[in-house]
Scaffold this active site. Structure first.
Site, mmCIF file in Angstrom:
data_model
loop_
_atom_site.group_PDB
_atom_site.id
_atom_site.type_symbol
_atom_site.label_atom_id
_atom_site.label_comp_id
_atom_site.label_asym_id
_atom_site.label_seq_id
_atom_site.Cartn_x
_atom_site.Cartn_y
_atom_site.Cartn_z
ATOM 1 N N HIS A 28 0.838 -1.205 0.000
ATOM 2 C CA HIS A 28 0.000 0.000 0.000
ATOM 3 C C HIS A 28 0.879 1.264 0.000
ATOM 4 C CE1 HIS A 28 -2.773 -2.837 2.337
ATOM 5 N NE2 HIS A 28 -3.514 -2.501 1.305
ATOM 6 N N GLN A 139 -0.589 -3.725 -9.108
ATOM 7 C CA GLN A 139 -0.577 -4.813 -10.096
ATOM 8 C C GLN A 139 -0.922 -6.155 -9.447
ATOM 9 O OE1 GLN A 139 -0.295 -4.860 -13.332
ATOM 10 N NE2 GLN A 139 -0.211 -7.092 -13.470
HETATM 11 P P1 AMP Z 1 -6.518 -3.510 -0.469
HETATM 12 O O1 AMP Z 1 -6.348 -2.742 0.800
HETATM 13 O O2 AMP Z 1 -6.157 -4.944 -0.356
HETATM 14 O O3 AMP Z 1 -7.839 -3.254 -1.141
HETATM 15 O O4 AMP Z 1 -5.435 -2.917 -1.474
HETATM 16 C C1 AMP Z 1 -5.403 -1.546 -1.779
HETATM 17 C C2 AMP Z 1 -4.492 -1.321 -2.964
HETATM 18 O O5 AMP Z 1 -3.172 -1.771 -2.649
HETATM 19 C C3 AMP Z 1 -4.939 -2.119 -4.212
HETATM 20 O O6 AMP Z 1 -4.778 -1.296 -5.365
HETATM 21 C C4 AMP Z 1 -3.976 -3.270 -4.217
HETATM 22 O O7 AMP Z 1 -3.758 -3.797 -5.509
HETATM 23 C C5 AMP Z 1 -2.719 -2.629 -3.674
HETATM 24 N N1 AMP Z 1 -1.806 -3.653 -3.154
HETATM 25 C C6 AMP Z 1 -2.119 -4.662 -2.304
HETATM 26 N N2 AMP Z 1 -1.041 -5.453 -2.093
HETATM 27 C C7 AMP Z 1 -0.040 -4.953 -2.853
HETATM 28 C C8 AMP Z 1 1.315 -5.322 -3.086
HETATM 29 N N3 AMP Z 1 1.867 -6.393 -2.499
HETATM 30 N N4 AMP Z 1 2.061 -4.572 -3.918
HETATM 31 C C9 AMP Z 1 1.522 -3.473 -4.528
HETATM 32 N N5 AMP Z 1 0.243 -3.067 -4.351
HETATM 33 C C10 AMP Z 1 -0.523 -3.787 -3.531
#
Ligand code: AMP
Length: 271
Positions: A28, A139
């Site tokens: 994030h 991604q």
């Molecule tokens: P979430 O809180 O899981 O909804 O994720 C929020 C954002 O963070 C989304 O755009 C995800 O794709 C991104 N995200 C989650 N894990 C990763 C990661 N390991 N690397 C890069 N971006 C991430």
């Protein structure tokens, strides 16, 4: 939120939005850092969106770390944290949903009916509330990226969708809030997803282009891990999310925890 954003735009300032569900980790924060480098003002939304969870999924036990999130976002220097309540987002009587066809129907969309409808609806609302000029997505959630890009183009939202590379642990596991669910043995087993993607990328690098062979490499690597159960392994086009393509996408269950990962086989595998 809208009043603040309108004030910024009136002052000629650009706005970047990073949508999250909290329980923040370095993945994030890579989105947040990029947004801070490319915009005058950065909003991070923290909202566990109930309508993107299916019945029997982990909505009620989804990880939360509000104090830690706040200190990470403060230290990163973001300008606003937008934390609406469920009632703010979906008051009684709210009945509109945003449906993206095509790219939502297979893989994650098939495994999680209604998921992308929930995602498309909340992203549309977050973009409307923040008037974002740019929005940042990982991604890691490749099909979500395809859905959001389709949505932004089809509804002429005028927002630039920026996609940031997947941040991984040293052993290759993609960072995810759901990794917290894994016990130590499951954590060791979870490396099979990134190992499978690495092996498929190696084969692609040696000239392997047969989708069935590439799928077999992915499947066999997951099947070789006793604690893992494969949900799907495909090689698709990153925009259409159908064959042919070079994006290897995987979903597997380790115990009760469902993990996803992906890698564009045209690119060398990191590590
Ligand atoms: P979430 O809180 O899981 O909804 O994720 C929020 C954002 O963070 C989304 O755009 C995800 O794709 C991104 N995200 C989650 N894990 C990763 C990661 N390991 N690397 C890069 N971006 C991430």
């Amino acid at each position: 939120m809208r009043d603040i954003a309108r004030g910024w735009h009136a002052d000629g300032l650009s706005i970047g939005l990073v949508p999250t569900m909290g329980a923040l980790h370095a993945g994030h924060m890579s989105l947040v850092d990029r947004a801070c480098g490319e915009n005058d003002k950065v909003v991070v939304s923290v909202f566990i969106n109930p309508i993107q969870f299916g019945a029997g999924e982990d909505l009620s036990r989804y990880p939360k770390s509000p104090e830690r999130d706040l200190s990470l976002l403060r230290a990163a220097g973001v300008d606003a944290i937008y934390k609406p309540s469920v009632a703010d987002m979906y008051p009684p009587g709210a009945s509109t949903r945003v449906i993206v066809h095509g790219v939502t129907e297979q893989l994650e969309g098939a495994a999680r009916p209604g998921h992308f409808e929930g995602v498309a609806t909340v992203v549309t609302k977050l973009l409307a509330a923040t008037s974002a000029d740019r929005a940042y997505f990982g991604q890691k959630d490749a099909q979500q990226v395809a859905v959001v890009q389709r949505l932004a183009a089809d509804l002429d939202l005028g927002v630039e969708i920026r996609v940031c590379p997947t941040v991984r642990e040293a052993d290759g596991l993609a960072l995810s809030s759901r990794n917290q669910y894994l016990d130590p043995a499951q954590r060791r087993a979870s490396v099979c997803l990134s190992r499978a993607l690495g092996l498929a990328a190696e084969a692609y690098g040696r000239g392997e282009r047969d989708p069935a062979r590439l799928r077999a490499i992915l499947r066999e690597t997951i099947d070789a891990e006793p604690l893992a159960t494969l949900d799907y392994a495909e090689v698709v086009d990153p925009a259409a999310f159908s064959s042919p393509g070079s994006l290897a996408v995987l979903a597997a269950r380790i115990g009760k925890t469902r993990l996803i990962d992906n890698h564009d086989l045209k690119l060398p595998y990191p590590g």
